[in-house]
Design a protein around this motif. Structure first.
Motif, PDB file in Angstrom:
ATOM      1  N   TYR A  71       0.832  -1.200   0.000  1.00  0.00           N
ATOM      2  CA  TYR A  71       0.000   0.000   0.000  1.00  0.00           C
ATOM      3  C   TYR A  71       0.866   1.248   0.000  1.00  0.00           C
ATOM      4  O   TYR A  71       1.850   1.331   0.730  1.00  0.00           O
ATOM      5  CB  TYR A  71      -0.835   0.070   1.284  1.00  0.00           C
ATOM      6  N   GLU A  72       0.454   2.232  -0.772  1.00  0.00           N
ATOM      7  CA  GLU A  72       0.955   3.588  -0.611  1.00  0.00           C
ATOM      8  C   GLU A  72      -0.144   4.294   0.173  1.00  0.00           C
ATOM      9  O   GLU A  72      -1.293   4.367  -0.281  1.00  0.00           O
ATOM     10  CB  GLU A  72       1.175   4.273  -1.945  1.00  0.00           C
ATOM     11  N   ILE A  73       0.198   4.764   1.371  1.00  0.00           N
ATOM     12  CA  ILE A  73      -0.812   5.320   2.263  1.00  0.00           C
ATOM     13  C   ILE A  73      -0.585   6.815   2.465  1.00  0.00           C
ATOM     14  O   ILE A  73       0.507   7.332   2.243  1.00  0.00           O
ATOM     15  CB  ILE A  73      -0.819   4.591   3.622  1.00  0.00           C
ATOM     16  N   ASP A  74      -1.643   7.472   2.919  1.00  0.00           N
ATOM     17  CA  ASP A  74      -1.566   8.880   3.303  1.00  0.00           C
ATOM     18  C   ASP A  74      -1.151   8.902   4.770  1.00  0.00           C
ATOM     19  O   ASP A  74      -1.919   8.479   5.639  1.00  0.00           O
ATOM     20  CB  ASP A  74      -2.924   9.547   3.116  1.00  0.00           C
ATOM     21  N   VAL A  75       0.049   9.371   5.057  1.00  0.00           N
ATOM     22  CA  VAL A  75       0.545   9.342   6.435  1.00  0.00           C
ATOM     23  C   VAL A  75      -0.279  10.227   7.362  1.00  0.00           C
ATOM     24  O   VAL A  75      -0.287  10.016   8.576  1.00  0.00           O
ATOM     25  CB  VAL A  75       2.047   9.706   6.520  1.00  0.00           C
ATOM     26  N   GLU A  76      -0.998  11.192   6.796  1.00  0.00           N
ATOM     27  CA  GLU A  76      -1.881  12.017   7.610  1.00  0.00           C
ATOM     28  C   GLU A  76      -3.119  11.234   8.046  1.00  0.00           C
ATOM     29  O   GLU A  76      -3.840  11.663   8.947  1.00  0.00           O
ATOM     30  CB  GLU A  76      -2.304  13.277   6.837  1.00  0.00           C
ATOM     31  N   GLU A  77      -3.381  10.104   7.413  1.00  0.00           N
ATOM     32  CA  GLU A  77      -4.536   9.257   7.738  1.00  0.00           C
ATOM     33  C   GLU A  77      -4.098   7.886   8.255  1.00  0.00           C
ATOM     34  O   GLU A  77      -4.795   6.889   8.069  1.00  0.00           O
ATOM     35  CB  GLU A  77      -5.423   9.088   6.495  1.00  0.00           C
ATOM     36  N   LEU A  78      -2.956   7.852   8.931  1.00  0.00           N
ATOM     37  CA  LEU A  78      -2.423   6.585   9.430  1.00  0.00           C
ATOM     38  C   LEU A  78      -3.390   5.896  10.392  1.00  0.00           C
ATOM     39  O   LEU A  78      -3.581   4.678  10.323  1.00  0.00           O
ATOM     40  CB  LEU A  78      -1.058   6.801  10.103  1.00  0.00           C
ATOM     41  N   GLU A  79      -4.040   6.657  11.259  1.00  0.00           N
ATOM     42  CA  GLU A  79      -4.994   6.049  12.191  1.00  0.00           C
ATOM     43  C   GLU A  79      -6.156   5.394  11.447  1.00  0.00           C
ATOM     44  O   GLU A  79      -6.618   4.317  11.829  1.00  0.00           O
ATOM     45  CB  GLU A  79      -5.516   7.082  13.194  1.00  0.00           C
ATOM     46  N   SER A  80      -6.612   6.016  10.386  1.00  0.00           N
ATOM     47  CA  SER A  80      -7.683   5.428   9.578  1.00  0.00           C
ATOM     48  C   SER A  80      -7.207   4.145   8.911  1.00  0.00           C
ATOM     49  O   SER A  80      -7.932   3.145   8.868  1.00  0.00           O
ATOM     50  CB  SER A  80      -8.157   6.410   8.504  1.00  0.00           C
ATOM     51  N   PHE A  81      -5.976   4.149   8.402  1.00  0.00           N
ATOM     52  CA  PHE A  81      -5.439   2.944   7.784  1.00  0.00           C
ATOM     53  C   PHE A  81      -5.293   1.823   8.817  1.00  0.00           C
ATOM     54  O   PHE A  81      -5.572   0.654   8.517  1.00  0.00           O
ATOM     55  CB  PHE A  81      -4.097   3.226   7.101  1.00  0.00           C
ATOM     56  N   GLU A  82      -4.866   2.168  10.016  1.00  0.00           N
ATOM     57  CA  GLU A  82      -4.754   1.161  11.076  1.00  0.00           C
ATOM     58  C   GLU A  82      -6.115   0.546  11.382  1.00  0.00           C
ATOM     59  O   GLU A  82      -6.223  -0.670  11.550  1.00  0.00           O
ATOM     60  CB  GLU A  82      -4.138   1.773  12.335  1.00  0.00           C
ATOM     61  N   GLU A  83      -7.157   1.347  11.428  1.00  0.00           N
ATOM     62  CA  GLU A  83      -8.507   0.831  11.657  1.00  0.00           C
ATOM     63  C   GLU A  83      -8.932  -0.065  10.492  1.00  0.00           C
ATOM     64  O   GLU A  83      -9.521  -1.132  10.699  1.00  0.00           O
ATOM     65  CB  GLU A  83      -9.504   1.975  11.845  1.00  0.00           C
ATOM     66  N   TYR A  84      -8.651   0.357   9.276  1.00  0.00           N
ATOM     67  CA  TYR A  84      -8.931  -0.440   8.090  1.00  0.00           C
ATOM     68  C   TYR A  84      -8.251  -1.809   8.214  1.00  0.00           C
ATOM     69  O   TYR A  84      -8.874  -2.851   7.999  1.00  0.00           O
ATOM     70  CB  TYR A  84      -8.428   0.320   6.863  1.00  0.00           C
ATOM     71  N   GLY A  85      -6.996  -1.808   8.596  1.00  0.00           N
ATOM     72  CA  GLY A  85      -6.247  -3.051   8.750  1.00  0.00           C
ATOM     73  C   GLY A  85      -6.824  -3.952   9.830  1.00  0.00           C
ATOM     74  O   GLY A  85      -6.959  -5.164   9.633  1.00  0.00           O
ATOM     75  N   ARG A  86      -7.157  -3.380  10.967  1.00  0.00           N
ATOM     76  CA  ARG A  86      -7.754  -4.180  12.051  1.00  0.00           C
ATOM     77  C   ARG A  86      -9.029  -4.873  11.577  1.00  0.00           C
ATOM     78  O   ARG A  86      -9.278  -6.026  11.903  1.00  0.00           O
ATOM     79  CB  ARG A  86      -8.068  -3.303  13.255  1.00  0.00           C
ATOM     80  N   ARG A  87      -9.831  -4.163  10.821  1.00  0.00           N
ATOM     81  CA  ARG A  87     -11.077  -4.748  10.307  1.00  0.00           C
ATOM     82  C   ARG A  87     -10.787  -5.921   9.373  1.00  0.00           C
ATOM     83  O   ARG A  87     -11.403  -6.974   9.470  1.00  0.00           O
ATOM     84  CB  ARG A  87     -11.906  -3.690   9.569  1.00  0.00           C
ATOM     85  N   TRP A  88      -9.831  -5.734   8.463  1.00  0.00           N
ATOM     86  CA  TRP A  88      -9.560  -6.786   7.481  1.00  0.00           C
ATOM     87  C   TRP A  88      -8.898  -8.011   8.080  1.00  0.00           C
ATOM     88  O   TRP A  88      -9.126  -9.126   7.608  1.00  0.00           O
ATOM     89  CB  TRP A  88      -8.767  -6.235   6.296  1.00  0.00           C
ATOM     90  N   VAL A  89      -8.098  -7.854   9.120  1.00  0.00           N
ATOM     91  CA  VAL A  89      -7.531  -9.034   9.788  1.00  0.00           C
ATOM     92  C   VAL A  89      -8.673  -9.926  10.261  1.00  0.00           C
ATOM     93  O   VAL A  89      -8.704 -11.136   9.996  1.00  0.00           O
ATOM     94  CB  VAL A  89      -6.607  -8.633  10.957  1.00  0.00           C
ATOM     95  N   ARG A  90      -9.638  -9.348  10.929  1.00  0.00           N
ATOM     96  CA  ARG A  90     -10.784 -10.103  11.438  1.00  0.00           C
ATOM     97  C   ARG A  90     -11.622 -10.677  10.303  1.00  0.00           C
ATOM     98  O   ARG A  90     -12.039 -11.832  10.331  1.00  0.00           O
ATOM     99  CB  ARG A  90     -11.630  -9.200  12.346  1.00  0.00           C
ATOM    100  N   LEU A  91     -11.844  -9.874   9.266  1.00  0.00           N
ATOM    101  CA  LEU A  91     -12.700 -10.306   8.163  1.00  0.00           C
ATOM    102  C   LEU A  91     -12.073 -11.456   7.372  1.00  0.00           C
ATOM    103  O   LEU A  91     -12.749 -12.429   7.039  1.00  0.00           O
ATOM    104  CB  LEU A  91     -13.018  -9.128   7.241  1.00  0.00           C
ATOM    105  N   VAL A  92     -10.806 -11.347   7.047  1.00  0.00           N
ATOM    106  CA  VAL A  92     -10.148 -12.429   6.305  1.00  0.00           C
ATOM    107  C   VAL A  92     -10.234 -13.729   7.092  1.00  0.00           C
ATOM    108  O   VAL A  92     -10.561 -14.785   6.545  1.00  0.00           O
ATOM    109  CB  VAL A  92      -8.681 -12.063   5.973  1.00  0.00           C
TER     110      VAL A  92
END
Length: 103
Positions: free
Chosen positions: A8-29
């Protein structure tokens, strides 16, 4: 087994949002029968690159996950989080297979 590698190329200003996105996908996968190996966030070096790895028993199982996740409300909410926050600028997906028989 097939392992999916996401870069991923991420927006570092939205790192907290990306972390939440990741937490969701770990559970979903995991809920969809895969094994999530985690998200790996920037520490040293490039500050806007993150990775994720997850596996499914077969390519067919991965394809079922892709089909099922397209209509799953929790998956759609995770996609919407990324769209709304623009925490992901772009991503690349690779399919890997393990090398068995190492001794």
């Amino acid at each position: 087994m097939i392992t999916i590698h996401l870069k991923y190329e991420i927006d570092v200003e939205e790192l907290e949002s990306f972390e939440e996105y990741g937490r969701r996908w770990v559970r979903l996968v995991n809920r969809f029968g895969g094994t999530h190996h985690g998200y790996f966030l920037p520490s040293e070096g490039d500050s806007d690159i993150a990775y994720a790895l997850f596996s499914f028993p077969s390519l067919a199982a991965y394809e079922r996950y892709r089909e099922d996740s397209a209509t799953d409300p929790e998956c759609q909410a995770a996609f919407e989080l990324a769209r709304e926050t623009r925490c992901i600028k772009r991503y690349e997906r690779r399919f890997l297979r393990p090398l068995d028989g190492l001794s």
